[in-house]
Design a protein around this motif. Structure first.
Motif, PDB file in Angstrom:
ATOM      1  N   GLU A 328       0.749  -1.205  -0.082  1.00  0.00           N
ATOM      2  CA  GLU A 328      -0.013  -0.078   0.016  1.00  0.00           C
ATOM      3  C   GLU A 328       1.013   1.344  -0.013  1.00  0.00           C
ATOM      4  O   GLU A 328       0.158   2.326   0.062  1.00  0.00           O
ATOM      5  CB  GLU A 328      -0.919   0.061   1.176  1.00  0.00           C
ATOM      6  N   ASP A 380      -6.046   3.085  11.041  1.00  0.00           N
ATOM      7  CA  ASP A 380      -7.330   2.970  10.352  1.00  0.00           C
ATOM      8  C   ASP A 380      -7.437   4.598   9.350  1.00  0.00           C
ATOM      9  O   ASP A 380      -7.777   4.023   8.310  1.00  0.00           O
ATOM     10  CB  ASP A 380      -8.295   3.029  11.606  1.00  0.00           C
ATOM     11  N   PHE A 381      -6.988   5.502   9.932  1.00  0.00           N
ATOM     12  CA  PHE A 381      -7.199   6.751   9.221  1.00  0.00           C
ATOM     13  C   PHE A 381      -6.309   7.700   9.056  1.00  0.00           C
ATOM     14  O   PHE A 381      -6.327   8.921   8.809  1.00  0.00           O
ATOM     15  CB  PHE A 381      -8.444   7.431   9.940  1.00  0.00           C
ATOM     16  N   GLN A 409     -15.833  11.061  10.631  1.00  0.00           N
ATOM     17  CA  GLN A 409     -16.399  11.404   9.677  1.00  0.00           C
ATOM     18  C   GLN A 409     -16.589  12.929   9.304  1.00  0.00           C
ATOM     19  O   GLN A 409     -17.021  13.568  10.054  1.00  0.00           O
ATOM     20  CB  GLN A 409     -17.753  10.558   9.646  1.00  0.00           C
TER      21      GLN A 409
ATOM     22  N   THR B  57     -13.721  -0.393  11.375  1.00  0.00           N
ATOM     23  CA  THR B  57     -12.307  -0.575  11.435  1.00  0.00           C
ATOM     24  C   THR B  57     -12.078  -1.546  12.702  1.00  0.00           C
ATOM     25  O   THR B  57     -12.657  -1.748  13.490  1.00  0.00           O
ATOM     26  CB  THR B  57     -11.577   0.845  11.468  1.00  0.00           C
ATOM     27  N   PRO B  58     -10.704  -1.882  12.328  1.00  0.00           N
ATOM     28  CA  PRO B  58     -10.130  -2.906  13.458  1.00  0.00           C
ATOM     29  C   PRO B  58     -10.190  -2.353  14.975  1.00  0.00           C
ATOM     30  O   PRO B  58     -10.170  -2.868  15.912  1.00  0.00           O
ATOM     31  CB  PRO B  58      -8.755  -3.130  13.049  1.00  0.00           C
ATOM     32  N   SER B  59     -10.126  -0.936  14.977  1.00  0.00           N
ATOM     33  CA  SER B  59      -9.982  -0.094  16.267  1.00  0.00           C
ATOM     34  C   SER B  59     -11.372   0.132  16.683  1.00  0.00           C
ATOM     35  O   SER B  59     -11.381   0.699  17.873  1.00  0.00           O
ATOM     36  CB  SER B  59      -9.146   1.052  16.147  1.00  0.00           C
ATOM     37  N   ASP B  61     -13.886   2.040  15.078  1.00  0.00           N
ATOM     38  CA  ASP B  61     -14.414   3.116  14.710  1.00  0.00           C
ATOM     39  C   ASP B  61     -15.317   2.624  13.476  1.00  0.00           C
ATOM     40  O   ASP B  61     -15.236   1.727  12.891  1.00  0.00           O
ATOM     41  CB  ASP B  61     -13.216   3.979  13.924  1.00  0.00           C
ATOM     42  N   ARG B  63     -17.473   4.213  10.003  1.00  0.00           N
ATOM     43  CA  ARG B  63     -17.694   5.178   8.901  1.00  0.00           C
ATOM     44  C   ARG B  63     -18.909   4.771   7.886  1.00  0.00           C
ATOM     45  O   ARG B  63     -18.647   3.435   7.564  1.00  0.00           O
ATOM     46  CB  ARG B  63     -16.309   5.467   8.210  1.00  0.00           C
ATOM     47  N   GLU B  64     -19.563   5.541   7.680  1.00  0.00           N
ATOM     48  CA  GLU B  64     -20.664   5.222   6.791  1.00  0.00           C
ATOM     49  C   GLU B  64     -20.689   6.150   5.381  1.00  0.00           C
ATOM     50  O   GLU B  64     -20.735   7.365   5.625  1.00  0.00           O
ATOM     51  CB  GLU B  64     -22.091   5.285   7.554  1.00  0.00           C
ATOM     52  N   ARG B 123      -7.095  -0.274  -1.095  1.00  0.00           N
ATOM     53  CA  ARG B 123      -8.558   0.001  -0.543  1.00  0.00           C
ATOM     54  C   ARG B 123      -9.214   0.998  -1.237  1.00  0.00           C
ATOM     55  O   ARG B 123      -8.710   1.974  -1.184  1.00  0.00           O
ATOM     56  CB  ARG B 123      -8.675   0.011   0.811  1.00  0.00           C
TER      57      ARG B 123
END
Lengths: 443, 256
Positions: A328, A380-381, A409, B57-59, B61, B63-64, B123
């Protein structure tokens, strides 16, 4: 049309809205029950409003004119409101307004932005420059209509009319074939104000389309031309042609007028001599995908009208590639040859050359550059990035590190730090660096 | 004296080999036939869907995203448009030629960018679906393999297939196991194995509804077994075999 008319046109189009003909967006359309014979969506009236709020804290580490370092810290608050409406016949109206307010050290002395070698040489030629150089570069609050345009399908063609974003070209940092948009090299994907234009996108054959654009400017610095885009198997090609204007400001010849303006308390900008010459740009681009790597080549030759004080003809070429590794990490490399870039004489660029960059008349100082970047998603982000610019021309460089965190979000935080390396008189070495923390919220 | 047993053994081996390859061919033909039947049951000439994508998410979280999804030619061409959240509103991803060409459109700068094909294993917007996953089309063209018996998946008796991607198939996986419903040929589950042969992701499809004669899963979940994250897709509305404008799948029209 002038800038003043653009918002009037926008409101005139919006006044054509009637509840039966406007849909807020396609998500709200009623598709009826699944499997029903009649699958015609029923439009729901409304206008979609959304936007963003952004706060950016910027720290500048400047080379003080007298030696040593000088810092400036400023903050900006930026509000953008977007409006979208879909009318009947597939017509869409889009608009965005931006307000940006600065706080903190918003006035930076010109003598701290321009290298000491450049200023000292200037003052040595004519001592009056020391007075003119007391001027400051100011970050001014702005309120503007960023975009206001209509998208109108006409048969298989699409017309876009109004103040619209016109970014073009395959290059990431630099776009030789884009006469409309100049990017911030440290933030090349950031939105830019629209350009008032009429754009027509017309498919010719299945994989061929024409993109023609006419931008009136103030009717004296108009731009017109377009691109022929061809998709040929794995290749994407474009031929580009534009007739436009090229502005070259000669600050050093404007000294007498500038001194007079300074003494009279007038506007220095009005005293400056600018040569505007006709320019014809002819070029093209090629995009290919080889073994998973995307390769691009974008270039143009610019023919400039032969006027006293005007720039000479010049070529501009960009070549680059990007690749996504299986783990990635994303790698991107881009190289630029910029024929309009100034070259150092005596180890420094002139004040006039620096001013042209600050005014956006030239993109860079120097002719040959390299850009590299690596970014990788973490957790994650989070996305972490590392990048650099090198000026092959003067040997200076800038190193960048950044981190993006989408902590919620519709919310993200971007941290960027750059360090300038090289001699103080060089393009990237002229400042020690800068750092940004940008919070962006979408609504 | 020794030749006879060896000759016999040789003959037995040859016969077995001939018979075995025949059996293998039969198994492979059966698998191709099952995949073709799954395509017939589940692929439409064109489709339009409203999808709610939820990323866990793995943690922990969540999100939509709200997505409008269009496809044509059995997913040979597909367009994904993000409607929400506002951060990605108006962003579009166009895949052509079964995912060989990927274009991204960014509305704020009105720029369309072709993405390197090496991004296929990346992803999409942080979800557990890659661009390769989104370009999934005709199973019979993209996978080849053999039968491996039957198994029950969530109460459905399924044909189990051991498959590997063809040249037209996804490039991110070395192999997969598919479970296809014996009764209606609905695709129930796929286990994806990475280049090292390790089980990487699991796609479970359910809530099938027949729309216009096509079986459409209204809920499916991709679980990333290496990090524990998962992405669910809920189809809110779907239309199949609709007339979609041809220029919907053109990179030139992404700014429309």
């Amino acid at each position: 049309m002038t800038c003043r008319l653009a918002p009037v046109c926008f409101w005139a189009l919006l006044s054509a809205w009637s509840p039966q003909t406007v849909a807020a967006d396609e998500w709200e359309e009623d598709w009826g029950s699944e499997g029903a014979e009649d699958q015609t969506p029923r439009k729901v009236p409304g206008v979609a409003i959304h936007g963003s709020y952004e706060n950016q804290l910027t720290g500048l580490a400047l080379r003080a004119h007298g030696g040593g370092a000088k810092s400036a810290v400023l903050d900006s608050n930026r509000l953008r409101v977007d409006l979208e409406a879909k009318l009947s016949g597939g017509i869409e109206v889009r608009a965005a307004a931006v307000a940006q307010i600065f706080a903190g050290q918003t006035r930076v002395a010109l003598r701290d932005l321009i290298p000491a070698e450049t200023l000292d040489a200037l003052i040595f030629e004519d001592a009056r420059w020391s007075a003119v150089l007391a001027d400051v570069y100011t970050y001014e609050d702005l309120y503007r209509i960023q975009d206001a345009y209509a998208v109108i399908p006409v048969g298989s063609a699409v017309l876009t009319l109004g103040k619209q974003p016109l970014g073009q070209g395959a290059g990431y940092v630099w776009n030789p074939t884009d006469p409309f948009t100049s990017k911030d090299i440290f933030d090349p994907t950031y939105e830019k104000p629209g350009v008032i234009a009429l754009r027509a996108t017309l498919p010719v054959f299945e994989n061929v389309f024409i993109d023609a654009i006419a931008a009136p400017g103030d009717l004296e610095d108009w731009t017109a031309g377009g691109r022929l885009n061809i998709k040929a198997g794995p290749l994407t090609l474009a031929g580009v042609f534009y007739a436009t204007r090229d502005a070259a400001t000669d600050l050093e010849s404007s000294l007498d007028a500038a001194s007079g303006a300074l003494e009279a308390g007038g506007d220095l900008a009005d005293a400056v001599q600018t040569v505007e010459a006709k320019k014809v740009m002819a070029g093209g681009e090629l995009i290919a995908d080889i073994l998973g790597a995307r390769l691009w080549l974008e270039g143009a030759y610019n023919f400039i009208e032969d006027l006293a004080g005007a720039r000479g003809d010049y070529a501009e070429i960009v070549a680059g590639f990007e690749y996504f590794f299986p783990f990635e990490t994303h790698l991107m490399v881009e190289a630029l040859y910029y024929g309009a870039g100034a070259e150092q004489k005596g180890g420094f660029y002139t004040f006039g050359q620096w001013s042209q960059v600050l005014e956006g008349e030239t993109k860079m100082l120097g002719r040959s550059f390299l850009f590299e970047s690596l970014d990788h998603p973490v957790g994650d982000f989070w996305t972490l990035g590392l990048g650099s610019f090198q000026s092959i021309s003067d040997g200076s460089a800038a190193i960048m590190a950044d981190a993006t965190y989408a902590f919620a979000q519709d919310a993200e935080l971007w941290l960027l730090a750059t360090i300038g390396l090289g001699e103080p008189a060089d393009f990237f070495g002229s400042s020690y660096g800068q750092a940004w923390a940008r919070l962006k919220l979408y609504f | 004296m020794l030749r006879t047993p060896f000759r016999l053994l040789g003959a037995i081996v040859v016969i077995a080999a001939l018979g075995g390859s025949g059996l293998c061919r039969a198994a492979s033909n059966d698998a191709s036939a099952i995949l073709a039947k799954a395509d017939k049951a589940g692929l439409a000439k064109s489709s339009r869907m409203k999808v709610v994508q939820t990323i866990h998410t793995p943690s922990g979280d969540v999100r939509e995203f709200k997505i409008l999804s269009y496809s044509q030619g059995g997913n040979e061409k597909s367009l994904t448009e993000y409607v929400a959240p506002n951060q990605v509103r108006g962003m579009k991803i166009l895949t052509l030629n079964d995912g060989d060409d990927i274009w991204s459109y960014f509305p704020r700068t009105n720029r369309t960018r072709k993405i390197a094909s090496s991004a296929r294993n990346r992803r999409v917007q942080g979800s557990d679906f890659t661009y390769d996953d989104m370009a999934t089309g005709k199973l019979a063209a993209q996978w080849t393999g053999k039968m491996a018996g039957t198994e029950t998946i969530e109460g459905h008796t399924c044909q189990k297939l051991l498959v590997a991607p063809t040249k037209k198939g996804p490039r991110s996986y070395k192999k997969a196991i598919m479970w296809i419903d014996s009764a209606d040929y609905a695709l129930r589950r796929i286990d994806y194995y990475d280049e090292d042969g390790d089980l990487q992701k699991r796609l479970v499809l359910g809530e099938y509804k027949k729309i216009g004669g096509v079986l459409v899963p209204h809920g499916y979940t991709m679980t990333n077994l290496s990090d524990g994250g998962r992405t669910t897709m809920k189809i809110v509305a779907a239309q199949v075999n609709v007339d979609l404008p041809e220029d919907l799948f053109s990179s030139a029209s992404l700014g429309k």
